[in-house]
Design a protein around this motif. Structure first.
Motif, PDB file in Angstrom:
ATOM      1  N   LEU A   1      11.360  59.759 -11.786  1.00 58.11           N
ATOM      2  CA  LEU A   1      12.934  59.555 -10.957  1.00 58.11           C
ATOM      3  C   LEU A   1      12.734  58.202 -10.862  1.00 58.11           C
ATOM      4  CD1 LEU A   1      13.317  63.298 -10.298  1.00 58.11           C
ATOM      5  CD2 LEU A   1      14.509  62.078 -12.090  1.00 58.11           C
ATOM      6  N   ASP A   2      13.860  57.487 -10.770  1.00 56.10           N
ATOM      7  CA  ASP A   2      14.130  56.597 -10.236  1.00 56.10           C
ATOM      8  C   ASP A   2      15.376  56.047  -9.678  1.00 56.10           C
ATOM      9  OD1 ASP A   2      16.171  56.220 -12.245  1.00 56.10           O
ATOM     10  OD2 ASP A   2      15.361  54.722 -13.579  1.00 56.10           O
ATOM     11  N   ARG A   3      15.532  55.302  -8.830  1.00 52.96           N
ATOM     12  CA  ARG A   3      16.865  55.158  -8.071  1.00 52.96           C
ATOM     13  C   ARG A   3      18.396  55.591  -9.002  1.00 52.96           C
ATOM     14  NH1 ARG A   3      19.289  53.733  -3.727  1.00 52.96           N
ATOM     15  NH2 ARG A   3      17.081  52.862  -2.953  1.00 52.96           N
ATOM     16  N   ASN A   4      18.594  55.114 -10.092  1.00 57.29           N
ATOM     17  CA  ASN A   4      19.752  56.293 -10.895  1.00 57.29           C
ATOM     18  C   ASN A   4      19.600  57.634 -11.521  1.00 57.29           C
ATOM     19  OD1 ASN A   4      20.908  53.720 -10.813  1.00 57.29           O
ATOM     20  ND2 ASN A   4      19.738  52.578 -12.895  1.00 57.29           N
ATOM     21  N   GLN A   5      18.454  58.041 -12.114  1.00 57.69           N
ATOM     22  CA  GLN A   5      18.230  59.036 -12.237  1.00 57.69           C
ATOM     23  C   GLN A   5      18.465  60.353 -10.437  1.00 57.69           C
ATOM     24  OE1 GLN A   5      14.488  58.823 -13.999  1.00 57.69           O
ATOM     25  NE2 GLN A   5      14.989  58.793 -15.793  1.00 57.69           N
ATOM     26  N   ILE A   6      18.105  59.875  -9.824  1.00 65.42           N
ATOM     27  CA  ILE A   6      18.129  60.406  -8.338  1.00 65.42           C
ATOM     28  C   ILE A   6      20.192  60.667  -8.420  1.00 65.42           C
ATOM     29  CG2 ILE A   6      17.947  60.664  -6.421  1.00 65.42           C
ATOM     30  CD1 ILE A   6      14.777  59.519  -6.307  1.00 65.42           C
ATOM     31  N   PHE A   7      20.268  59.824  -7.868  1.00 64.35           N
ATOM     32  CA  PHE A   7      21.775  59.636  -7.801  1.00 64.35           C
ATOM     33  C   PHE A   7      22.607  60.209  -9.316  1.00 64.35           C
ATOM     34  CE2 PHE A   7      25.863  57.308  -8.032  1.00 64.35           C
ATOM     35  CZ  PHE A   7      26.116  57.607  -6.989  1.00 64.35           C
ATOM     36  N   ASP A   8      22.296  60.179 -10.162  1.00 63.33           N
ATOM     37  CA  ASP A   8      23.152  61.622 -11.359  1.00 63.33           C
ATOM     38  C   ASP A   8      22.547  62.708 -11.045  1.00 63.33           C
ATOM     39  OD1 ASP A   8      23.244  59.057 -12.287  1.00 63.33           O
ATOM     40  OD2 ASP A   8      22.234  58.802 -14.140  1.00 63.33           O
ATOM     41  N   LEU A   9      21.579  62.265 -10.788  1.00 58.79           N
ATOM     42  CA  LEU A   9      21.450  64.020 -10.517  1.00 58.79           C
ATOM     43  C   LEU A   9      21.607  64.864  -9.250  1.00 58.79           C
ATOM     44  CD1 LEU A   9      18.627  66.015 -11.089  1.00 58.79           C
ATOM     45  CD2 LEU A   9      17.586  65.293  -9.603  1.00 58.79           C
ATOM     46  N   ILE A  10      21.876  64.336  -8.217  1.00 60.65           N
ATOM     47  CA  ILE A  10      22.892  64.930  -7.335  1.00 60.65           C
ATOM     48  C   ILE A  10      24.670  64.077  -7.449  1.00 60.65           C
ATOM     49  CG2 ILE A  10      23.367  63.863  -4.551  1.00 60.65           C
ATOM     50  CD1 ILE A  10      20.251  65.262  -4.964  1.00 60.65           C
ATOM     51  N   SER A  11      25.000  64.182  -8.124  1.00 58.12           N
ATOM     52  CA  SER A  11      26.333  63.008  -9.076  1.00 58.12           C
ATOM     53  C   SER A  11      26.765  64.693  -9.452  1.00 58.12           C
ATOM     54  CB  SER A  11      26.967  62.302  -9.450  1.00 58.12           C
ATOM     55  OG  SER A  11      26.280  61.526  -8.430  1.00 58.12           O
ATOM     56  N   THR A  12      25.412  65.593 -10.331  1.00 57.70           N
ATOM     57  CA  THR A  12      26.343  66.487 -11.370  1.00 57.70           C
ATOM     58  C   THR A  12      26.126  67.559 -10.505  1.00 57.70           C
ATOM     59  OG1 THR A  12      24.653  65.062 -13.249  1.00 57.70           O
ATOM     60  CG2 THR A  12      24.838  66.934 -13.532  1.00 57.70           C
ATOM     61  N   VAL A  13      24.834  68.111  -9.344  1.00 57.55           N
ATOM     62  CA  VAL A  13      25.317  68.666  -8.568  1.00 57.55           C
ATOM     63  C   VAL A  13      26.495  69.395  -7.497  1.00 57.55           C
ATOM     64  CG1 VAL A  13      23.598  69.669  -7.233  1.00 57.55           C
ATOM     65  CG2 VAL A  13      22.774  68.877  -8.634  1.00 57.55           C
ATOM     66  N   ARG A  14      27.214  67.752  -7.444  1.00 56.15           N
ATOM     67  CA  ARG A  14      27.963  67.825  -6.838  1.00 56.15           C
ATOM     68  C   ARG A  14      28.945  67.703  -7.699  1.00 56.15           C
ATOM     69  NH1 ARG A  14      27.341  67.026  -1.448  1.00 56.15           N
ATOM     70  NH2 ARG A  14      25.901  65.613  -0.805  1.00 56.15           N
ATOM     71  N   ARG A  15      29.293  67.595  -9.075  1.00 53.64           N
ATOM     72  CA  ARG A  15      30.523  67.947  -9.862  1.00 53.64           C
ATOM     73  C   ARG A  15      30.334  68.940  -9.863  1.00 53.64           C
ATOM     74  NH1 ARG A  15      28.952  63.127 -11.326  1.00 53.64           N
ATOM     75  NH2 ARG A  15      27.538  63.902 -13.491  1.00 53.64           N
ATOM     76  N   ARG A  16      29.183  69.931 -10.448  1.00 48.94           N
ATOM     77  CA  ARG A  16      28.581  70.808 -11.198  1.00 48.94           C
ATOM     78  C   ARG A  16      29.736  72.039  -9.714  1.00 48.94           C
ATOM     79  NH1 ARG A  16      23.811  72.117 -12.261  1.00 48.94           N
ATOM     80  NH2 ARG A  16      22.917  72.256 -10.392  1.00 48.94           N
ATOM     81  N   GLU A  17      29.592  71.767  -8.326  1.00 49.67           N
ATOM     82  CA  GLU A  17      30.211  71.848  -7.143  1.00 49.67           C
ATOM     83  C   GLU A  17      31.248  71.777  -7.011  1.00 49.67           C
ATOM     84  OE1 GLU A  17      28.788  74.691  -4.887  1.00 49.67           O
ATOM     85  OE2 GLU A  17      26.912  74.494  -6.387  1.00 49.67           O
ATOM     86  N   LEU A  18      31.996  71.078  -7.705  1.00 49.67           N
ATOM     87  CA  LEU A  18      33.628  71.007  -7.981  1.00 49.67           C
ATOM     88  C   LEU A  18      34.405  71.778  -8.235  1.00 49.67           C
ATOM     89  CD1 LEU A  18      33.453  67.400  -6.807  1.00 49.67           C
ATOM     90  CD2 LEU A  18      33.855  69.014  -5.255  1.00 49.67           C
ATOM     91  N   ASP A  19      33.434  71.602 -10.039  1.00 47.89           N
ATOM     92  CA  ASP A  19      34.549  72.219 -11.206  1.00 47.89           C
ATOM     93  C   ASP A  19      34.108  73.717 -10.381  1.00 47.89           C
ATOM     94  OD1 ASP A  19      34.239  69.861 -12.513  1.00 47.89           O
ATOM     95  OD2 ASP A  19      32.866  70.093 -12.961  1.00 47.89           O
ATOM     96  N   GLU A  20      33.324  73.982 -10.138  1.00 48.83           N
ATOM     97  CA  GLU A  20      33.204  75.654  -9.660  1.00 48.83           C
ATOM     98  C   GLU A  20      34.071  75.665  -8.836  1.00 48.83           C
ATOM     99  OE1 GLU A  20      29.482  76.891  -8.196  1.00 48.83           O
ATOM    100  OE2 GLU A  20      28.255  76.400 -10.979  1.00 48.83           O
ATOM    101  N   LYS A  21      34.155  75.439  -7.528  1.00 45.34           N
ATOM    102  CA  LYS A  21      35.091  75.353  -7.115  1.00 45.34           C
ATOM    103  C   LYS A  21      37.029  75.553  -7.303  1.00 45.34           C
ATOM    104  CE  LYS A  21      32.970  74.158  -2.595  1.00 45.34           C
ATOM    105  NZ  LYS A  21      32.968  73.072  -1.743  1.00 45.34           N
ATOM    106  N   ALA A  22      37.098  74.366  -8.512  1.00 45.15           N
ATOM    107  CA  ALA A  22      38.237  74.799  -9.064  1.00 45.15           C
ATOM    108  C   ALA A  22      38.648  75.101  -9.933  1.00 45.15           C
ATOM    109  CB  ALA A  22      38.267  73.323  -9.918  1.00 45.15           C
ATOM    110  N   ILE A  23      37.623  76.493 -10.607  1.00 45.72           N
ATOM    111  CA  ILE A  23      37.802  77.422 -11.268  1.00 45.72           C
ATOM    112  C   ILE A  23      37.708  79.036  -9.881  1.00 45.72           C
ATOM    113  CG2 ILE A  23      36.540  79.675 -12.861  1.00 45.72           C
ATOM    114  CD1 ILE A  23      35.233  76.885 -13.521  1.00 45.72           C
TER     115      ILE A  23
END
Length: 161
Positions: A138-160
């Motif tokens: 992993l590089d910095r951008n991939q790590i940032f994207d990975l964390i962001s994806t998990v956070r977005r998924r959590e927000l999407d689950e809460k919105a449902i």
């Protein structure tokens, strides 16, 4: 007696050969993704297994913990190949992106960062496990994207909900 612990033991099976499965299920039911000392004592009493043996099993398996952890667990492989392939640099990036140090939980309780023994993914060293998925190189951008994806998924689950 904790009814949840007893229910889990009864459902999985009241025998020592089911101990690891029982411990994993109890941990999965906990808000902070860990095994409390009281739950371990209860398992010990109910299955008639020494508390020392149970603690030994918990300490041996990196997926088990007696310390509170985040909803999503990030484990950094601490083996020699990962260390030699710049594992400390990856650690620093995760700490910067998450705003925590190894052994800590993010303020929102979403992530914890910890070391673990070899993940068996030396071909993609330095290896990282996020929940049950292995990532490597992993590089910095991939790590940032990975964390962001998990956070977005959590927000999407809460919105449902």
């Amino acid at each position: 007696m904790n009814n949840t612990v007893i229910e889990i033991i009864e459902r999985i099976g009241k025998s020592e050969d089911k101990l690891l499965e029982i411990l994993i299920e109890i941990q999965n039911q906990e808000t902070f993704n860990y095994l409390s000392k009281s739950n371990l004592k209860e398992v010990s009493n109910y299955l008639d297994i020494s508390i020392t043996k149970i603690f030994g099993i918990v300490e041996f398996y990196s997926m088990l913990s007696t310390e509170k952890r985040g909803k999503h667990i990030i484990q950094l492989c601490n083996s020699a190949p990962c260390y030699l392939e710049d594992g400390m640099h990856i650690k620093k990036i995760f700490e910067d992106v998450l705003g925590i140090q190894v052994g800590e939980i993010t303020d929102d309780g979403m992530f914890s960062l910890e070391y673990c023994s070899c993940l068996g993914a030396c071909d993609v060293a330095p290896a990282v496990r996020l929940d049950n998925e292995i990532f490597g190189e992993l590089d910095r951008n991939q790590i940032f994207d990975l964390i962001s994806t998990v956070r977005r998924r959590e927000l999407d689950e809460k919105a449902i909900i």
